[in-house]
Write a protein that holds these residues in place. Sequence first.
Motif, short mmCIF file in Angstrom:
data_model
loop_
_atom_site.label_atom_id
_atom_site.label_comp_id
_atom_site.label_asym_id
_atom_site.label_seq_id
_atom_site.Cartn_x
_atom_site.Cartn_y
_atom_site.Cartn_z
N TRP A 165 0.95 -1.33 0.11
CA TRP A 165 0.12 -0.03 -0.08
C TRP A 165 0.78 1.10 0.06
CZ3 TRP A 165 -1.06 -3.74 4.14
CH2 TRP A 165 -1.91 -4.85 3.64
N GLU A 167 2.01 5.08 0.88
CA GLU A 167 2.10 5.76 1.92
C GLU A 167 0.65 6.60 2.06
OE1 GLU A 167 3.79 5.88 5.07
OE2 GLU A 167 4.89 4.26 4.12
N SER A 168 0.32 7.29 1.05
CA SER A 168 -1.00 8.45 1.09
C SER A 168 -2.03 7.38 1.43
CB SER A 168 -1.21 8.89 -0.24
OG SER A 168 -1.38 7.96 -1.16
N PHE A 169 -2.29 6.04 1.08
CA PHE A 169 -3.39 5.34 1.23
C PHE A 169 -3.28 4.96 2.61
CE2 PHE A 169 -5.14 0.95 1.64
CZ PHE A 169 -6.28 1.04 0.86
N LYS A 171 -1.95 6.43 5.33
CA LYS A 171 -2.21 7.70 6.14
C LYS A 171 -3.79 7.78 6.29
CE LYS A 171 -1.37 12.53 7.05
NZ LYS A 171 -2.66 12.40 7.64
N GLU A 172 -4.31 7.83 5.04
CA GLU A 172 -6.05 7.79 4.92
C GLU A 172 -6.49 6.75 5.77
OE1 GLU A 172 -8.43 7.35 1.28
OE2 GLU A 172 -8.08 9.63 1.35
N TRP A 173 -6.04 5.68 5.73
CA TRP A 173 -6.55 4.31 6.09
C TRP A 173 -6.26 4.55 7.80
CZ3 TRP A 173 -4.29 -1.05 4.90
CH2 TRP A 173 -5.15 -1.97 5.04
N ARG A 174 -5.25 4.88 8.34
CA ARG A 174 -4.94 5.36 9.60
C ARG A 174 -6.12 6.30 10.12
NH1 ARG A 174 -3.59 2.01 12.35
NH2 ARG A 174 -1.58 1.54 11.66
N ASP A 175 -6.31 7.35 9.65
CA ASP A 175 -7.00 8.44 9.93
C ASP A 175 -8.46 7.96 9.97
OD1 ASP A 175 -4.91 10.04 9.99
OD2 ASP A 175 -5.31 11.09 8.11
N LYS A 176 -9.05 7.38 9.11
CA LYS A 176 -10.36 6.96 8.78
C LYS A 176 -10.79 5.73 9.54
CE LYS A 176 -11.47 9.02 4.16
NZ LYS A 176 -11.68 8.69 2.84
N GLN A 179 -10.81 1.69 4.53
CA GLN A 179 -10.58 1.99 3.38
C GLN A 179 -11.79 1.09 2.54
OE1 GLN A 179 -9.40 4.41 1.70
NE2 GLN A 179 -7.32 4.98 2.44
N VAL A 194 -8.63 -0.90 9.22
CA VAL A 194 -7.11 -0.64 9.52
C VAL A 194 -6.43 -1.81 10.34
CG1 VAL A 194 -7.11 0.95 11.40
CG2 VAL A 194 -5.42 1.14 9.82
#
Length: 285
Positions: A165, A167-169, A171-176, A179, A194
């Motif tokens: 995966w 990095e951008s994916f 980070k968003e995964w961790r935030d939300k 995915q 996550v």
Amino acid sequence: MQSNKMIQENIIINSSLHEKPITADIKYIPSKDKKPLILFVHGFKGFKDWGVFNLFANEMANRGFIFMKINLSHNGTTPENLSDFKDLEAFGNNNFTIELHDLKDSIDYLYSENNIIPNDEIDYNQLNLAGHSRGGGLVILKAREDDRIKKVITLAAISDLSKRWPESFLKEWRDKGVQYIENKRTNQLMPLYVQLYDDVLENPDRLSIPNAIKEMKQPLLAFHGTKDETLPIEMAYQIKEMKPDTELIIYENENHVFGAAHPWKENKLPQTFENILNEIERFLK
């Protein structure tokens, strides 16, 4: 050609870890000769009855193998719906540790008194694992930790989970916390919580396919297509580099599923799958 009628059994294997069952089917032609067994694992967004897998199982049974394929417990199918993703919550909560445990339970089943295959039909010295895509990575991981497995076959296998995966994916995964992956065939948005990524982080050695490839003792036969749109051909070369005695077979211009599709309407395998079948038979016999 053997004249005995093919045995086809659908079974349910109860997990020793959680409440979700592992559904499976077993095909063989009874002969009172002990036969090698192939335990086959589907990939991500896959299932045991996908596309050509039933034809594949029939052909291997006709050639004197026992072919067992499983639906991993959290792949999103249910015992009532073996080919539809009716349990997206299970799909989202799947991870590699669960899948490895599913494989352990499936192998343990073969050694249990519940096993429906008669003792005089199965050769326990020839238990082999095969897997497609993510399932290919999974059977490599399992082979390292289970010496009951004698040989391993991968079709378009992933070579490393940790680099899957961007990095951008992540980070968003961790935030939300989740995915959603679109399934283009069914138009479903399939959740990935996550925890899947956390599982990889928390089990760095056990879930390291590169470590498993380097340490596994079993012979490995690996197939890959040069036009694989999901897992690039470079992954096959990485596997070969990490385990130089890997028997690597490359198919020019073949995609991730070697010319198959779901649903598969024909009653014969695509040509490349026929070739794969011949190579597997040679490798195991």
